[in-house]
Design a protein around this motif. Structure first.
Motif, PDB file in Angstrom:
ATOM      1  N   HIS A   1      16.783  68.510  74.648  1.00  0.00           N
ATOM      2  CA  HIS A   1      17.847  68.762  73.678  1.00  0.00           C
ATOM      3  C   HIS A   1      19.107  69.422  74.248  1.00  0.00           C
ATOM      4  O   HIS A   1      20.215  68.924  74.020  1.00  0.00           O
ATOM      5  CB  HIS A   1      17.281  69.573  72.520  1.00  0.00           C
ATOM      6  CG  HIS A   1      18.284  70.030  71.525  1.00  0.00           C
ATOM      7  ND1 HIS A   1      19.077  69.151  70.811  1.00  0.00           N
ATOM      8  CD2 HIS A   1      18.632  71.262  71.113  1.00  0.00           C
ATOM      9  CE1 HIS A   1      19.862  69.838  70.002  1.00  0.00           C
ATOM     10  NE2 HIS A   1      19.606  71.122  70.171  1.00  0.00           N
TER      11      HIS A   1
ATOM     12  N   SER B   1      22.561  67.137  73.583  1.00  0.00           N
ATOM     13  CA  SER B   1      23.411  67.440  72.428  1.00  0.00           C
ATOM     14  C   SER B   1      24.601  68.295  72.829  1.00  0.00           C
ATOM     15  O   SER B   1      24.517  69.115  73.736  1.00  0.00           O
ATOM     16  CB  SER B   1      22.605  68.190  71.368  1.00  0.00           C
ATOM     17  OG  SER B   1      21.570  67.381  70.884  1.00  0.00           O
ATOM     18  N   SER B   2      25.675  68.110  72.110  1.00  0.00           N
ATOM     19  CA  SER B   2      26.857  68.931  72.355  1.00  0.00           C
ATOM     20  C   SER B   2      26.607  70.340  71.829  1.00  0.00           C
ATOM     21  O   SER B   2      25.831  70.551  70.893  1.00  0.00           O
ATOM     22  CB  SER B   2      28.071  68.324  71.656  1.00  0.00           C
ATOM     23  OG  SER B   2      27.905  68.397  70.247  1.00  0.00           O
TER      24      SER B   2
ATOM     25  N   PHE C   1      27.336  70.599  68.156  1.00  0.00           N
ATOM     26  CA  PHE C   1      26.252  70.118  67.291  1.00  0.00           C
ATOM     27  C   PHE C   1      25.187  71.199  67.136  1.00  0.00           C
ATOM     28  O   PHE C   1      24.742  71.492  66.024  1.00  0.00           O
ATOM     29  CB  PHE C   1      25.644  68.848  67.893  1.00  0.00           C
ATOM     30  CG  PHE C   1      24.494  68.290  67.103  1.00  0.00           C
ATOM     31  CD1 PHE C   1      24.718  67.555  65.955  1.00  0.00           C
ATOM     32  CD2 PHE C   1      23.194  68.474  67.525  1.00  0.00           C
ATOM     33  CE1 PHE C   1      23.655  67.020  65.227  1.00  0.00           C
ATOM     34  CE2 PHE C   1      22.129  67.938  66.817  1.00  0.00           C
ATOM     35  CZ  PHE C   1      22.367  67.220  65.657  1.00  0.00           C
TER      36      PHE C   1
ATOM     37  N   ARG D   1      26.596  74.040  65.034  1.00  0.00           N
ATOM     38  CA  ARG D   1      26.860  73.611  63.649  1.00  0.00           C
ATOM     39  C   ARG D   1      25.610  73.680  62.781  1.00  0.00           C
ATOM     40  O   ARG D   1      25.657  74.099  61.628  1.00  0.00           O
ATOM     41  CB  ARG D   1      27.417  72.181  63.651  1.00  0.00           C
ATOM     42  CG  ARG D   1      27.402  71.448  62.326  1.00  0.00           C
ATOM     43  CD  ARG D   1      28.460  71.996  61.378  1.00  0.00           C
ATOM     44  NE  ARG D   1      28.551  71.225  60.173  1.00  0.00           N
ATOM     45  CZ  ARG D   1      27.914  71.523  59.029  1.00  0.00           C
ATOM     46  NH1 ARG D   1      27.134  72.571  58.966  1.00  0.00           N
ATOM     47  NH2 ARG D   1      28.074  70.787  57.953  1.00  0.00           N
ATOM     48  N   TRP D   2      24.472  73.261  63.310  1.00  0.00           N
ATOM     49  CA  TRP D   2      23.282  73.122  62.481  1.00  0.00           C
ATOM     50  C   TRP D   2      22.307  74.287  62.548  1.00  0.00           C
ATOM     51  O   TRP D   2      21.513  74.471  61.625  1.00  0.00           O
ATOM     52  CB  TRP D   2      22.571  71.811  62.815  1.00  0.00           C
ATOM     53  CG  TRP D   2      23.441  70.659  62.466  1.00  0.00           C
ATOM     54  CD1 TRP D   2      24.080  69.827  63.332  1.00  0.00           C
ATOM     55  CD2 TRP D   2      23.827  70.229  61.165  1.00  0.00           C
ATOM     56  NE1 TRP D   2      24.833  68.911  62.642  1.00  0.00           N
ATOM     57  CE2 TRP D   2      24.687  69.136  61.313  1.00  0.00           C
ATOM     58  CE3 TRP D   2      23.522  70.669  59.878  1.00  0.00           C
ATOM     59  CZ2 TRP D   2      25.251  68.478  60.219  1.00  0.00           C
ATOM     60  CZ3 TRP D   2      24.077  70.012  58.799  1.00  0.00           C
ATOM     61  CH2 TRP D   2      24.932  68.922  58.977  1.00  0.00           C
TER      62      TRP D   2
ATOM     63  N   TRP E   1      17.851  74.345  58.136  1.00  0.00           N
ATOM     64  CA  TRP E   1      17.769  73.505  59.340  1.00  0.00           C
ATOM     65  C   TRP E   1      16.821  74.165  60.327  1.00  0.00           C
ATOM     66  O   TRP E   1      16.924  75.346  60.621  1.00  0.00           O
ATOM     67  CB  TRP E   1      19.156  73.368  59.962  1.00  0.00           C
ATOM     68  CG  TRP E   1      19.164  72.484  61.162  1.00  0.00           C
ATOM     69  CD1 TRP E   1      18.864  72.847  62.440  1.00  0.00           C
ATOM     70  CD2 TRP E   1      19.468  71.093  61.206  1.00  0.00           C
ATOM     71  NE1 TRP E   1      18.967  71.769  63.285  1.00  0.00           N
ATOM     72  CE2 TRP E   1      19.336  70.676  62.550  1.00  0.00           C
ATOM     73  CE3 TRP E   1      19.837  70.153  60.247  1.00  0.00           C
ATOM     74  CZ2 TRP E   1      19.575  69.365  62.946  1.00  0.00           C
ATOM     75  CZ3 TRP E   1      20.077  68.864  60.645  1.00  0.00           C
ATOM     76  CH2 TRP E   1      19.947  68.471  61.981  1.00  0.00           C
TER      77      TRP E   1
ATOM     78  N   TRP F   1      15.032  73.356  64.114  1.00  0.00           N
ATOM     79  CA  TRP F   1      15.069  72.440  65.248  1.00  0.00           C
ATOM     80  C   TRP F   1      13.743  71.732  65.458  1.00  0.00           C
ATOM     81  O   TRP F   1      13.709  70.541  65.759  1.00  0.00           O
ATOM     82  CB  TRP F   1      15.525  73.159  66.520  1.00  0.00           C
ATOM     83  CG  TRP F   1      16.978  73.462  66.459  1.00  0.00           C
ATOM     84  CD1 TRP F   1      17.556  74.675  66.254  1.00  0.00           C
ATOM     85  CD2 TRP F   1      18.053  72.519  66.527  1.00  0.00           C
ATOM     86  NE1 TRP F   1      18.935  74.549  66.197  1.00  0.00           N
ATOM     87  CE2 TRP F   1      19.258  73.226  66.361  1.00  0.00           C
ATOM     88  CE3 TRP F   1      18.123  71.139  66.700  1.00  0.00           C
ATOM     89  CZ2 TRP F   1      20.503  72.614  66.381  1.00  0.00           C
ATOM     90  CZ3 TRP F   1      19.361  70.523  66.718  1.00  0.00           C
ATOM     91  CH2 TRP F   1      20.534  71.261  66.559  1.00  0.00           C
TER      92      TRP F   1
ATOM     93  N   THR G   1      21.794  62.864  60.544  1.00  0.00           N
ATOM     94  CA  THR G   1      22.548  63.837  61.325  1.00  0.00           C
ATOM     95  C   THR G   1      22.462  63.505  62.809  1.00  0.00           C
ATOM     96  O   THR G   1      23.451  63.569  63.538  1.00  0.00           O
ATOM     97  CB  THR G   1      22.037  65.261  61.052  1.00  0.00           C
ATOM     98  OG1 THR G   1      22.125  65.511  59.652  1.00  0.00           O
ATOM     99  CG2 THR G   1      22.844  66.294  61.803  1.00  0.00           C
ATOM    100  N   ALA G   2      21.275  63.127  63.255  1.00  0.00           N
ATOM    101  CA  ALA G   2      21.094  62.757  64.666  1.00  0.00           C
ATOM    102  C   ALA G   2      21.931  61.535  65.004  1.00  0.00           C
ATOM    103  O   ALA G   2      22.541  61.471  66.076  1.00  0.00           O
ATOM    104  CB  ALA G   2      19.619  62.482  64.957  1.00  0.00           C
TER     105      ALA G   2
ATOM    106  N   GLU H   1      25.407  62.459  65.779  1.00  0.00           N
ATOM    107  CA  GLU H   1      25.562  63.153  67.050  1.00  0.00           C
ATOM    108  C   GLU H   1      25.641  62.170  68.212  1.00  0.00           C
ATOM    109  O   GLU H   1      26.254  62.462  69.227  1.00  0.00           O
ATOM    110  CB  GLU H   1      24.392  64.137  67.273  1.00  0.00           C
ATOM    111  CG  GLU H   1      24.308  64.764  68.633  1.00  0.00           C
ATOM    112  CD  GLU H   1      25.501  65.642  69.036  1.00  0.00           C
ATOM    113  OE1 GLU H   1      25.492  66.159  70.164  1.00  0.00           O
ATOM    114  OE2 GLU H   1      26.451  65.813  68.261  1.00  0.00           O
TER     115      GLU H   1
ATOM    116  N   SER I   1      27.567  62.766  71.896  1.00  0.00           N
ATOM    117  CA  SER I   1      26.589  63.387  72.788  1.00  0.00           C
ATOM    118  C   SER I   1      27.105  63.400  74.227  1.00  0.00           C
ATOM    119  O   SER I   1      28.104  62.808  74.569  1.00  0.00           O
ATOM    120  CB  SER I   1      25.263  62.648  72.728  1.00  0.00           C
ATOM    121  OG  SER I   1      25.381  61.394  73.351  1.00  0.00           O
TER     122      SER I   1
END
Length: 96
Positions: free
Chosen positions: A17, A21-22, A25, A28-29, A45, A47, A85-86, A89, A93
């Motif tokens: 991960h 991921s940025s 991102f 944010r979550w 949320w 992970w 949501t994924a 992203e 990414s």
């Protein structure tokens, strides 16, 4: 069998991960409180739940998916939220 698959894939996704991921991102979550379409039910949320939802994508057409997620409208909506949501992203990414 499905539980083992989900656990294994989710663990691999969790490990990868930070590389995929940025940071925007991730920031944010993390810990966001979200409301479902019924405007009453909320969830935070998580992970691990996110990685498990992504892993369940590979089992969508199975009876085990229906038993664990597909036949429960709340679980199914949360699952859909994580996967949508994924998908968003993917366009931002780190993968080039």
């Amino acid at each position: 069998m499905a539980d083992h698959y989900v656990k294994t894939i989710a663990a691999a996704l969790a490990e990868m991960h930070p590389e995929l991921s940025s940071q925007a991102f991730i920031d944010r979550w993390a810990g966001q409180e979200l409301t479902l379409k019924d405007r009453v039910t909320t969830f935070t949320w998580n992970w691990q739940s996110f990685f498990e939802a992504l892993a369940w994508q590979g089992l969508e057409e199975t009876g085990e998916f229906d038993k664990k997620i597909g036949n429960d409208s709340i679980k199914k909506e949360i699952y859909g939220y994580y996967n949508t949501t994924a998908s968003g992203e993917i366009s931002v990414s780190k993968c080039n």
